[in-house]
Design a protein around this motif. Sequence first.
Motif, PDB file in Angstrom:
ATOM      1  N   LEU A 190      63.527  59.777  40.898  1.00 19.71           N
ATOM      2  CA  LEU A 190      62.670  58.679  40.433  1.00 19.71           C
ATOM      3  C   LEU A 190      61.194  59.058  40.379  1.00 19.71           C
ATOM      4  N   PHE A 222      62.276  57.228  35.230  1.00 16.54           N
ATOM      5  CA  PHE A 222      61.243  56.290  35.687  1.00 16.54           C
ATOM      6  C   PHE A 222      61.881  55.179  36.508  1.00 16.54           C
ATOM      7  N   SER A 268      62.559  51.826  37.268  1.00 16.84           N
ATOM      8  CA  SER A 268      62.431  50.481  36.691  1.00 16.84           C
ATOM      9  C   SER A 268      62.832  49.411  37.696  1.00 16.84           C
ATOM     10  N   ASN A 269      63.663  49.750  38.659  1.00 16.61           N
ATOM     11  CA  ASN A 269      64.179  48.717  39.569  1.00 16.61           C
ATOM     12  C   ASN A 269      63.093  48.007  40.373  1.00 16.61           C
ATOM     13  N   SER A 291      67.019  49.784  46.387  1.00 18.82           N
ATOM     14  CA  SER A 291      67.984  50.039  45.314  1.00 18.82           C
ATOM     15  C   SER A 291      68.334  51.513  45.323  1.00 18.82           C
ATOM     16  N   SER A 312      76.017  54.016  47.304  1.00 18.89           N
ATOM     17  CA  SER A 312      77.424  54.309  46.982  1.00 18.89           C
ATOM     18  C   SER A 312      77.934  55.353  47.975  1.00 18.89           C
ATOM     19  N   ASP A 318      73.818  59.677  49.217  1.00 17.40           N
ATOM     20  CA  ASP A 318      73.732  58.232  49.414  1.00 17.40           C
ATOM     21  C   ASP A 318      73.695  57.926  50.907  1.00 17.40           C
ATOM     22  N   GLY A 320      72.013  51.411  42.483  1.00 20.81           N
ATOM     23  CA  GLY A 320      70.888  52.004  41.757  1.00 20.81           C
ATOM     24  C   GLY A 320      70.842  51.611  40.297  1.00 20.81           C
TER      25      GLY A 320
HETATM   26  P1  AMP Z   1      72.574  55.629  42.814  1.00 20.16           P
HETATM   27  O1  AMP Z   1      73.198  54.331  43.180  1.00 20.16           O
HETATM   28  O2  AMP Z   1      71.424  56.012  43.679  1.00 20.16           O
HETATM   29  O3  AMP Z   1      73.601  56.703  42.681  1.00 20.16           O
HETATM   30  O4  AMP Z   1      71.979  55.418  41.343  1.00 20.16           O
HETATM   31  C1  AMP Z   1      72.815  55.069  40.280  1.00 20.16           C
HETATM   32  C2  AMP Z   1      72.094  55.291  38.968  1.00 20.16           C
HETATM   33  O5  AMP Z   1      70.978  54.431  38.891  1.00 20.16           O
HETATM   34  C3  AMP Z   1      71.547  56.665  38.760  1.00 20.16           C
HETATM   35  O6  AMP Z   1      71.734  57.033  37.410  1.00 20.16           O
HETATM   36  C4  AMP Z   1      70.084  56.534  39.105  1.00 20.16           C
HETATM   37  O7  AMP Z   1      69.284  57.497  38.477  1.00 20.16           O
HETATM   38  C5  AMP Z   1      69.782  55.154  38.614  1.00 20.16           C
HETATM   39  N1  AMP Z   1      68.686  54.580  39.376  1.00 20.16           N
HETATM   40  C6  AMP Z   1      68.635  54.512  40.716  1.00 20.16           C
HETATM   41  N2  AMP Z   1      67.496  53.928  41.113  1.00 20.16           N
HETATM   42  C7  AMP Z   1      66.815  53.633  39.990  1.00 20.16           C
HETATM   43  C8  AMP Z   1      65.559  53.018  39.744  1.00 20.16           C
HETATM   44  N3  AMP Z   1      64.799  52.600  40.748  1.00 20.16           N
HETATM   45  N4  AMP Z   1      65.167  52.853  38.465  1.00 20.16           N
HETATM   46  C9  AMP Z   1      65.957  53.283  37.465  1.00 20.16           C
HETATM   47  N5  AMP Z   1      67.138  53.849  37.624  1.00 20.16           N
HETATM   48  C10 AMP Z   1      67.576  54.055  38.876  1.00 20.16           C
END
Ligand code: AMP
Length: 390
Positions: free
Chosen positions: A171, A184, A186-187, A232, A236, A241, A281
Amino acid sequence: MPIIGDTELVPLIDALGRIVAEDVISPLDVPGHTNSAVDGYALRGTDLPESGERHLEVVGAVLAGSFHEGVVDEGTAVRIMTGAALPDGADTVIMLEQTKLDGDAVVIGAGHRQGQNVRQAGEDLRRGDTAVKAGTRIMPAELGVLASFGQDRVGVIRRPRVACFSTGDELRSPGTSRDPGAVFDSNRYTLFGMLTRIGMDVIDMGVVSDNREALRCTLEEAAQRADAIITSGGVSAGDADYVKETLEELGRVGFWKIAIRPGRPLAFGLIGNAAFFGLPGNPVAVMVTFYQFVRPALCQMMGERDPRPTPELTATCVSKLRKKKGRVEYYRAVLERQEKGGLVVRSTGRTGSGLLHTMSDANCFIVLHDEDESIEPGAQVNVQPFFGLV
Ligand code: AMP
Ligand code: MG
């Protein structure tokens, strides 16, 4: 769930969206005086003719904000404007348009009713009535209601402090450059928006890398500073994680993983006195889990008792939706009224939980429940609209 008990007194003009701490009792009758609902002539109902016409001597005029000193006796009328106090003796107002003048007299025809066009003192609120109940979110109507009996301050629940951060080595914050493989964040922005709209005091704690130590430190700091923590990503069962195991280490896991889509890996727990929500995420999963779980929990935490629940609607779905039994699924969709009546809803199409723009295209969720299976066009479905009128 921790409940926020602290209250504060705020100027009415700053109270929009806040939750009322205690029942607010009207100290006055609203309206304060019996008054005219129209521009016209105030008179005694007993002077109304049953047939034909009656001439009444016009003995004065009264505008909104002023008083007519005299009494409206039999055979007389007072010209009166909307909102003006009804003179003693009068109990009825005839609209200007339904009268004519003849010298000093006003001419009234038949067909009127005693008491018409009169607003009684206290008919909106009586002195002593509960005007706004504890737990109500102050909307434009409540601002006006409080103002209607002259109140310029209101006791509300303190805004809950909600600490937010994103997790993920990939990120980058907007405003920096995006190197290969980076995403970027966005969350944090959608969360900031969703939290601000429900009146939270957001503590932005930035981006935390996928590193146990960094995560632990940030969570400990967040638990000191906030009533609730929202993260966020990283929740998982992937290799990097660490959110759920760190929650286990620092606090208590309430639940992890729920049978919904998108949003399955949602974690909930407590760290110290702070409620913890570990959101997935994927950007759409963040919004779905926020609206379905976090929002109601935070509203309860801030003492909201909404007597006006957002209705779920039923609409005809014009899209085919694929669905597995055994979980609740939320589809981004557009709800509209057909030219000939009924509500129809169509999916925004692609359902990937990373496709954030579909949330921007949508104005509602279609909700297919646990037991539902795939549906064909024409089926009736449950819909949660995103926005109400006010
Ligand atoms: P994760 O749950 O950490 O495995 O993330 C799942 C997906 O969400 C991945 O493709 C991440 O890159 C994307 N992701 C996680 N956090 C963010 C965020 N803050 N903004 C945008 N995309 C995100
Ligand atoms: Mg991640």
